[in-house]
Design an enzyme around this catalytic site. Structure first.
Site, mmCIF file in Angstrom:
data_model
loop_
_atom_site.group_PDB
_atom_site.id
_atom_site.type_symbol
_atom_site.label_atom_id
_atom_site.label_comp_id
_atom_site.label_asym_id
_atom_site.label_seq_id
_atom_site.Cartn_x
_atom_site.Cartn_y
_atom_site.Cartn_z
ATOM 1 N N THR A 165 0.815 -1.212 0.000
ATOM 2 C CA THR A 165 0.000 0.000 0.000
ATOM 3 C C THR A 165 0.846 1.259 0.000
ATOM 4 O O THR A 165 0.458 2.284 -0.577
ATOM 5 C CB THR A 165 -0.935 0.003 1.227
ATOM 6 N N ASP A 167 1.959 -8.113 -5.076
ATOM 7 C CA ASP A 167 0.951 -8.116 -4.027
ATOM 8 C C ASP A 167 1.434 -9.074 -2.941
ATOM 9 O O ASP A 167 1.808 -10.217 -3.234
ATOM 10 C CB ASP A 167 -0.383 -8.587 -4.593
ATOM 11 N N SER A 168 1.430 -8.634 -1.700
ATOM 12 C CA SER A 168 2.021 -9.460 -0.638
ATOM 13 C C SER A 168 1.293 -10.785 -0.461
ATOM 14 O O SER A 168 1.869 -11.750 0.048
ATOM 15 C CB SER A 168 2.030 -8.689 0.686
#
Length: 471
Positions: free
Chosen positions: A121, A169-170
């Site tokens: 983010t 994206d984690s």
């Protein structure tokens, strides 16, 4: 004189380069030497390894690049971040690893930090419909940091950056990505005083735990951070998290993997994500914070006695991690058949983490449950019992089911988090440990992830202490 020196260095680089399939590449053995040279900070150098063929190069061009150059965003200088050395010819090489200088202080003595931007983010931007999306061009975060005057304060270290592209994206990060991160840190280990990894919050605790085991003999700080609100927003937590992470990454006494979030520095393999929306998103429920930031920005509560001691050996990086680990959370009235099918019909399971009630309790009327666990252990599956509670420790010898599980060979997790258990099993199985040796190593404190005296108090020894090789 600077221009003359730069031209001389260019010639030296050209002499050490090789032409492979028409592409200029720098021999990989010279990468560390080149990084340690004093180059103009405004320049961007591509560090590459030779590639076998043009076809391989074209195929890899669509894969992830560690690169932050050659982009142009409206409103920003087009020349910033571009590679203008002869090595620009190597742009399509198979393995591209570019370090982008971000902040340089000519007279600073605060050290030098490498930031690895994997995603999350923190660096996202607003889409036209109001949603947050990853930036579509490289270098956005670099420019945002450069535009903020606080990052140019001389008390902060010099900053270089490696940016993944595309960003990850984690929720997609796994053992292969952990290995790539560990190898990147190893490659640049002797060129920087510390490291900051920008990471998505959803799996940050897993990555921090994994890296803590993979980086044996770590003698420098590795700080993972992120944010709940992106840096592009006027009011955000990203700015503070970044600045504090840089400060801690330049602390010579700190030599472990940690997470900085909100106002606290936390041991990485003790951390859990405890809040999905709040700014204080991480906690170490069974361990005190390593440090806390106060209103003045000072480290008002630095628990240096809790910091890991300086290593007695050089850095060793272990990249083989098993992905064959499953977590099962018990629920009232659960059906044994699901666990039975998983155990009986697979030969590829290395570890089973049981998330149990309270101190390690389970249903007493289900004898078949204990029989299933016994069968799993007989098939060389490591079974570890953790607690569903946010805080506390597993004590298998307190209740009947726990004692029965101990008797068949289940290992108590003590006060380890589920994230640490998963990463530790993955690491130990990747090292090739099996059977009693694996269970014994699992019960040891390797990187500060486990309070050892709790293990001695609440569990019996599962076997002789493993001393045959370094863990």
């Amino acid at each position: 004189m600077k221009l003359v020196a730069w031209r001389i260095l260019q010639c030296a680089i050209w002499m050490n380069c090789m032409v492979e399939s028409g592409t200029w590449t720098l021999p990989s053995g010279h990468v560390g030497e080149l990084q340690r040279r004093s180059l103009p900070r405004s320049r961007s150098i591509l560090l590459c390894t030779p590639t076998p063929s043009d076809a391989t190069q074209r195929e890899s061009a669509t894969q992830r690049e560690l690169c932050v150059s050659q982009w142009a965003e409206p409103g920003f200088p087009e020349t910033l971040g571009r590679a203008d050395s002869p090595l620009e010819l190597a742009r399509d090489a198979k393995e591209v690893c570019e370090i982008q200088p971000v902040i340089s202080h000519p007279a600073s003595s605060a050290g030098r930090v490498l930031m690895v931007y994997t995603g999350g983010t923190l660096g996202m931007v607003k889409h036209h419909d109001g949603t947050l999306v990853p930036p579509q061009r490289r270098g956005m975060l670099c420019l945002l940091i450069q535009s903020m005057p606080e990052f140019h304060d001389e008390t902060l270290p010099d900053l270089d950056m490696i940016e993944y592209f595309p960003l990850i994206d984690s929720s997609n990060i796994g053992p292969q990505d952990w290995a790539a991160l560990a190898q990147s840190l190893q490659e640049h280990y002797y060129d920087y005083d510390g490291f900051v990894i920008i990471h998505g919050t959803d799996t940050m605790a897993y990555t921090a735990s994994a890296l803590s085991f993979m980086l044996e003999g770590l003698g420098k700080p590795v700080i993972l951070t992120g944010s709940m609100i992106p840096l592009c927003e006027p009011l955000n937590d990203a700015r503070r998290n970044l600045i504090a992470s840089l400060m801690f990454a330049s602390q010579l006494e700190l030599c472990e993997v940690a997470i900085f979030f909100n106002d606290r520095l936390l041991r990485g393999n003790r951390a859990v994500k405890c809040d999905a929306t709040g700014l204080a998103a991480f906690d170490t429920p069974n361990f005190e914070a390593l440090a806390t930031i106060g209103a003045s920005g000072a480290f008002v509560a630095t628990q240096r006695d809790s910091w890991q001691p300086q290593p007695a050996c050089r850095l060793r990086v272990h990249t083989h991690m098993s992905a064959r680990v499953v977590v099962v959370r018990l629920s009232p009235g659960f059906d044994d058949e699901a666990i039975s099918a998983m155990i009986q019909h697979t030969d590829n399971l290395d570890g089973l983490v049981l998330s149990m009630y309270g101190t390690g309790n389970g249903p007493t009327h289900k004898s078949s449950f204990v029989d299933l666990i016994k069968k799993a252990i007989s098939r060389n599956i490591l079974v570890v019992a953790t607690t569903q509670c946010h805080k506390g420790t597993v004590a298998l010898n307190v209740y009947e089911v726990g004692k029965r599980l101990l008797s068949v060979g289940v290992v108590s997790a003590g006060d380890m988090t589920t994230e640490a258990c998963v990463a530790k099993i993955s690491y130990l199985c990747g090292r090739g440990l099996q059977g009693e040796t694996l269970r014994s190593a699992m019960a040891q404190d390797l990187r500060g992830e486990l309070t050892q005296n709790l293990q001695r108090r609440y569990t019996h020894r599962v076997g002789p202490v493993y001393r045959d090789q370094r863990l």
